[in-house]
Write an enzyme that holds these catalytic residues in place. Structure first.
Site, PDB file in Angstrom:
ATOM      1  N   LYS A   1       0.840  -1.206   0.000  1.00  0.00           N
ATOM      2  CA  LYS A   1       0.000   0.000   0.000  1.00  0.00           C
ATOM      3  C   LYS A   1       0.873   1.255   0.000  1.00  0.00           C
ATOM      4  CE  LYS A   1      -3.941  -2.249   2.230  1.00  0.00           C
ATOM      5  NZ  LYS A   1      -4.691  -2.481   3.478  1.00  0.00           N
TER       6      LYS A   1
ATOM      7  N   GLN B   1      -3.906  -1.006   9.803  1.00  0.00           N
ATOM      8  CA  GLN B   1      -4.013  -2.338   9.226  1.00  0.00           C
ATOM      9  C   GLN B   1      -4.527  -3.310  10.284  1.00  0.00           C
ATOM     10  OE1 GLN B   1      -3.538  -2.990   6.032  1.00  0.00           O
ATOM     11  NE2 GLN B   1      -3.653  -5.201   6.070  1.00  0.00           N
TER      12      GLN B   1
ATOM     13  N   ASP C   1     -10.413   3.628   5.426  1.00  0.00           N
ATOM     14  CA  ASP C   1     -10.996   2.288   5.284  1.00  0.00           C
ATOM     15  C   ASP C   1     -12.401   2.185   5.871  1.00  0.00           C
ATOM     16  OD1 ASP C   1      -9.907   0.149   3.914  1.00  0.00           O
ATOM     17  OD2 ASP C   1      -8.284  -0.120   5.340  1.00  0.00           O
TER      18      ASP C   1
HETATM   19  N1  GUN Z   1      -6.418  -6.296   6.791  1.00  0.00           N
HETATM   20  C1  GUN Z   1      -6.661  -7.072   5.714  1.00  0.00           C
HETATM   21  N2  GUN Z   1      -7.213  -6.338   4.715  1.00  0.00           N
HETATM   22  C2  GUN Z   1      -7.314  -5.069   5.185  1.00  0.00           C
HETATM   23  C3  GUN Z   1      -7.819  -3.860   4.615  1.00  0.00           C
HETATM   24  O1  GUN Z   1      -8.280  -3.790   3.470  1.00  0.00           O
HETATM   25  N3  GUN Z   1      -7.744  -2.767   5.428  1.00  0.00           N
HETATM   26  C4  GUN Z   1      -7.260  -2.812   6.696  1.00  0.00           C
HETATM   27  N4  GUN Z   1      -7.264  -1.679   7.414  1.00  0.00           N
HETATM   28  N5  GUN Z   1      -6.801  -3.922   7.255  1.00  0.00           N
HETATM   29  C5  GUN Z   1      -6.816  -5.053   6.496  1.00  0.00           C
END
Ligand code: GUN
Length: 283
Positions: A53, A96, A119
């Site tokens: 990311k 995350q 998110d």
């Molecule tokens: N853990 C696994 N996929 C994701 C995601 O798309 N966003 C976040 N914040 N944590 C994750």
């Protein structure tokens, strides 16, 4: 029938180009989009995801700062997040998941500024999703919706089965699909007779992390299969679907890798520029 492949990697690349153009335009006005990514604990998969990311952000001109805390408690983590909440040079915050067991996940997610919550994990933004109010859309569900749209797959009146009930995937995706007038069933590990649900589905979204979980006998002819699973099998990255078996029966299917994963990353970029514009009063 051979299913068409929904190429998430290709669409994500197009979106990255659009985001890069937007970032250039913002920078010309003196605005530098920026994201803070929090990685807590030692989950190996999370380390890879956040690295991907951060790299994708930098590729399109978004500044990305990675905050890594192998061992940290809830209160100190929240104080670090609040510092970034108060920093006007940072527009977007990603924590995350999963967080280590000793960390109070809900308390942490509540501490993310709703204006910077890339998110859609703060309860205010999740609530906005419930009431169809403008907030921010969770990255993986939004990426799936974009991919379906790209391939002309409508949702109105469709029977959708989502096998996942997490706050990152199943719950927000169900809300987003309901908004598009689909009939949505959310299934999970305690669902009885899962096949009874999947065999009726026009669209199946699966995210359980178990290779070969979704087999061709579980789906009807012409179904659309979205595979949001990720696991390692025999040293390879694979999804939840029996890809080869299902290709002979489905109408559309996403590959793993190259399907949902790149779309999630692309949506982190898109949401970050959107949040930047909002905070800069450009939207
Ligand atoms: N853990 C696994 N996929 C994701 C995601 O798309 N966003 C976040 N914040 N944590 C994750």
């Amino acid at each position: 029938m051979t299913a068409a492949i929904m190429d998430g990697r290709a669409l994500a690349e197009q979106i990255k180009t659009q985001v890069a153009d937007k970032t250039t335009a913002l920078k010309a006005r003196g605005i530098h989009p920026s994201i803070a990514i929090f990685l807590v604990g030692n989950d190996e998969a999370s380390k890879i995801y956040v690295r991907e990311k951060a790299k994708a952000c930098r590729d399109v001109g978004i500044e990305a700062e990675l905050f890594k805390f192998p061992a940290i408690g809830t209160d100190i983590l929240i104080s670090k997040i609040k510092k970034v909440n108060d920093d006007p040079s940072v527009h977007s915050i990603l924590v995350q998941l999963p967080l280590p067991k000793h960390v109070d996940e809900n308390k942490v997610l509540e501490s993310i500024s709703p204006e910077k919550d890339v998110d859609c994990l703060n309860p205010l933004n999740l609530g906005r999703l419930v009431i169809d109010s403008e907030g921010v859309e969770s990255c993986t569900p939004r990426g799936i919706m974009r991919l379906l749209g790209r391939y002309g797959i409508g949702l109105e009146g469709k029977n959708v089965v989502i096998i996942n009930r997490s706050k990152l995937l199943g719950k927000p995706l169900a809300l987003m699909m309901l908004k598009k007038n689909a009939t949505v069933s959310v299934c999970h590990s305690k669902t009885q007779d899962l096949e009874r649900h999947t065999q009726r589905a026009d669209i199946i979204v699966v995210g359980v992390g178990k290779p070969q979980f979704l087999r061709k006998d579980m789906v009807k002819q012409g179904a659309v299969i979205v595979d949001a699973g990720i696991a390692k099998a025999e040293g390879r990255v694979v999804g939840d679907a029996d890809f080869e078996g299902l290709r002979g029966k489905a109408s559309f299917i996403t590959p793993v890798p190259g399907g949902v994963g790149p779309m999630t990353v692309a949506m982190v970029l898109e949401n970050t520029t959107m949040l930047t514009e909002r905070q800069s009063a450009l939207k």
